[in-house]
Write an enzyme that holds these catalytic residues in place. Structure first.
Site, mmCIF file in Angstrom:
data_model
loop_
_atom_site.group_PDB
_atom_site.id
_atom_site.type_symbol
_atom_site.label_atom_id
_atom_site.label_comp_id
_atom_site.label_asym_id
_atom_site.label_seq_id
_atom_site.Cartn_x
_atom_site.Cartn_y
_atom_site.Cartn_z
ATOM 1 C CB CYS A 1 40.424 -90.663 34.964
ATOM 2 S SG CYS A 1 41.356 -91.964 35.901
ATOM 3 N NE ARG B 1 44.043 -88.786 15.429
ATOM 4 C CZ ARG B 1 45.192 -89.170 15.677
ATOM 5 N NH1 ARG B 1 45.417 -90.781 15.612
ATOM 6 N NH2 ARG B 1 46.239 -88.519 15.892
ATOM 7 N N GLY C 1 64.864 -100.802 13.056
ATOM 8 C CA GLY C 1 63.726 -100.364 11.978
ATOM 9 C C GLY C 1 63.102 -98.996 12.367
ATOM 10 C CG ASP D 1 53.037 -102.307 17.174
ATOM 11 O OD1 ASP D 1 53.838 -102.176 16.373
ATOM 12 O OD2 ASP D 1 53.638 -102.836 18.498
ATOM 13 C CB SER E 1 63.247 -92.745 9.959
ATOM 14 O OG SER E 1 62.497 -92.286 11.040
ATOM 15 C CG ASN F 1 56.775 -99.667 16.448
ATOM 16 O OD1 ASN F 1 57.284 -98.630 16.055
ATOM 17 N ND2 ASN F 1 57.664 -100.942 16.412
ATOM 18 C CB CYS G 1 43.973 -90.391 33.879
ATOM 19 S SG CYS G 1 43.324 -88.872 34.631
ATOM 20 C CG HIS H 1 56.360 -92.362 20.351
ATOM 21 N ND1 HIS H 1 56.969 -92.650 19.082
ATOM 22 C CD2 HIS H 1 57.053 -91.432 20.878
ATOM 23 C CE1 HIS H 1 57.843 -91.697 18.843
ATOM 24 N NE2 HIS H 1 58.048 -90.890 20.214
ATOM 25 C CB CYS I 1 41.402 -88.819 39.516
ATOM 26 S SG CYS I 1 41.850 -88.370 37.493
HETATM 27 N N1 APR Z 1 62.898 -103.936 8.935
HETATM 28 C C1 APR Z 1 63.375 -103.032 9.538
HETATM 29 N N2 APR Z 1 63.452 -101.623 8.993
HETATM 30 C C2 APR Z 1 62.541 -101.283 8.052
HETATM 31 C C3 APR Z 1 61.692 -102.461 7.309
HETATM 32 C C4 APR Z 1 62.043 -103.627 8.030
HETATM 33 N N3 APR Z 1 61.360 -104.736 7.199
HETATM 34 N N4 APR Z 1 60.892 -101.747 6.450
HETATM 35 C C5 APR Z 1 61.259 -100.459 6.572
HETATM 36 N N5 APR Z 1 62.058 -100.136 7.481
HETATM 37 C C6 APR Z 1 62.687 -98.984 8.292
HETATM 38 C C7 APR Z 1 62.290 -97.952 7.205
HETATM 39 O O1 APR Z 1 63.554 -97.869 6.374
HETATM 40 C C8 APR Z 1 62.510 -96.506 7.987
HETATM 41 O O2 APR Z 1 63.934 -96.350 8.349
HETATM 42 O O3 APR Z 1 61.761 -98.517 9.144
HETATM 43 C C9 APR Z 1 62.001 -97.036 9.374
HETATM 44 C C10 APR Z 1 60.441 -96.385 9.742
HETATM 45 O O4 APR Z 1 60.697 -95.193 9.860
HETATM 46 P P1 APR Z 1 59.464 -94.376 10.460
HETATM 47 O O5 APR Z 1 58.368 -94.707 9.554
HETATM 48 O O6 APR Z 1 60.193 -92.899 10.384
HETATM 49 O O7 APR Z 1 59.210 -94.991 11.729
HETATM 50 P P2 APR Z 1 59.882 -94.712 13.126
HETATM 51 O O8 APR Z 1 61.394 -94.356 13.258
HETATM 52 O O9 APR Z 1 59.321 -95.517 14.141
HETATM 53 O O10 APR Z 1 59.185 -92.886 13.455
HETATM 54 C C11 APR Z 1 59.493 -92.409 14.768
HETATM 55 O O11 APR Z 1 57.454 -90.744 14.207
HETATM 56 O O12 APR Z 1 55.557 -90.275 13.331
HETATM 57 C C12 APR Z 1 56.183 -90.801 14.591
HETATM 58 O O13 APR Z 1 54.986 -91.463 16.310
HETATM 59 C C13 APR Z 1 55.686 -91.998 15.146
HETATM 60 O O14 APR Z 1 56.679 -93.590 16.685
HETATM 61 C C14 APR Z 1 56.817 -92.891 15.187
HETATM 62 C C15 APR Z 1 57.700 -92.010 15.164
#
Ligand code: APR
Length: 260
Positions: A162, A73, A202, A117, A204, A115, A140, A132, A165
């Site tokens: 942990c 990693r 935001g 974060d 996909s 997210n 744990c 996620h 436990c």
């Molecule tokens: N505002 C809103 N949306 C945005 C912006 C922005 N400024 N910039 C990009 N995007 C959109 C993109 O068009 C895309 O549809 O954010 C989306 C990000 O998609 P992914 O990168 O697939 O993220 P996500 O949907 O959170 O993925 C789900 O996949 O890999 C795993 O664990 C990871 O939690 C993640 C999960």
């Protein structure tokens, strides 16, 4: 925040739909944190676009040899270090703060974020499921207990036993191939069952089981509103689509709904 002329009309329709809805929840993805300096995974410039998506064996590899997994990693210059740099320096943006405001105003009742974060909690969101996990916590695998973790403390991916436990402790962030913790998944499903409108912010919307949540809400007649600059797999299922950044559109939505 004034809405951009390009998406003022869809924003107005979204506000109307939210006002008509009984209970509104949100599903958030990586796009929400783009303006906080954290890369997306898919779509233009996405991390997985550039380095390839991790294997679904990631969690099994961790279980087999956590130390070796961590070594892999931490390859300098790799995707993980880019993601880590983003996470270490990230601050909540105007989109996170606007979403926390919509919760405080009782407009959005619950937030499911994909997210890891920690930016929603730092922006003030409280009614929150981190489907996620969260990189600022350990979890744990045996007793399920979660503890705060400081990723800036040097080892961003915690390993060890942990304290409660003695079981296997890892980052709370869910690895590829790792099941979503049952307590979190159950809560997300309960929230969908109680709601009739979902904001897709935001994401996909292509990674299950999270991607199943808007489909389940839609299937029972709920309504979907998407805020995303680009088309996604779920855009055609959305009643309203706002082709904008969440950083711009969410504060404008707050202004429209709360008048601030
Ligand atoms: N505002 C809103 N949306 C945005 C912006 C922005 N400024 N910039 C990009 N995007 C959109 C993109 O068009 C895309 O549809 O954010 C989306 C990000 O998609 P992914 O990168 O697939 O993220 P996500 O949907 O959170 O993925 C789900 O996949 O890999 C795993 O664990 C990871 O939690 C993640 C999960």
């Amino acid at each position: 925040m004034v809405a951009n002329a390009l998406w003022h009309e869809p924003l107005r329709r979204a506000a109307e739909l939210i006002r008509q809805s009984r209970r509104v929840i949100a599903l958030v993805g990586a796009g929400m944190s783009v303006d906080s300096g954290i890369p997306t995974f898919r779509g233009p410039g996405g991390l997985w676009q550039r380095v390839g998506e991790p294997s679904d064996d990631d969690f099994r590899d961790f279980l087999e040899d956590p130390e070796a997994w961590l070594q892999r990693r931490m390859t300098p210059g790799g995707a993980e270090s880019e993601m880590l740099q983003g996470l270490l320096n990230a601050q909540p943006n105007a989109g996170h703060r606007a979403l926390a405001k919509l919760e405080a105003e009782g407009i959005v009742q619950f937030l499911v974020t994909q997210n890891v974060d920690d930016l929603h909690a730092r922006a003030g969101s409280r009614q929150l499921a981190e489907i996620h996990g969260n990189i600022a916590k350990t979890r744990c695998l045996d007793c399920g207990s979660r503890q705060p973790f400081d990723i800036a403390s040097g080892q961003a991916w915690p390993l060890g036993t942990c304290p409660s436990c003695g079981g296997t402790m890892k980052t709370d962030a869910v690895l590829f191939g790792e099941p979503i913790p049952a307590d979190v998944m159950t809560r997300c499903e309960q929230e969908v069952a109680r709601s009739d409108c979902m904001l897709l912010l935001g994401t996909s919307a292509g990674v299950f089981p999270a991607a199943g949540l808007p489909l389940a809400l839609r299937k029972k007649g709920g309504r979907l509103i998407e805020i995303n600059p680009y088309v996604t797999d779920i855009s055609s299922d959305c009643e309203v689509v706002i082709r904008a950044s969440t950083t711009d559109a969410l504060p404008a939505l707050v202004s429209m709904l709360v008048g601030e």
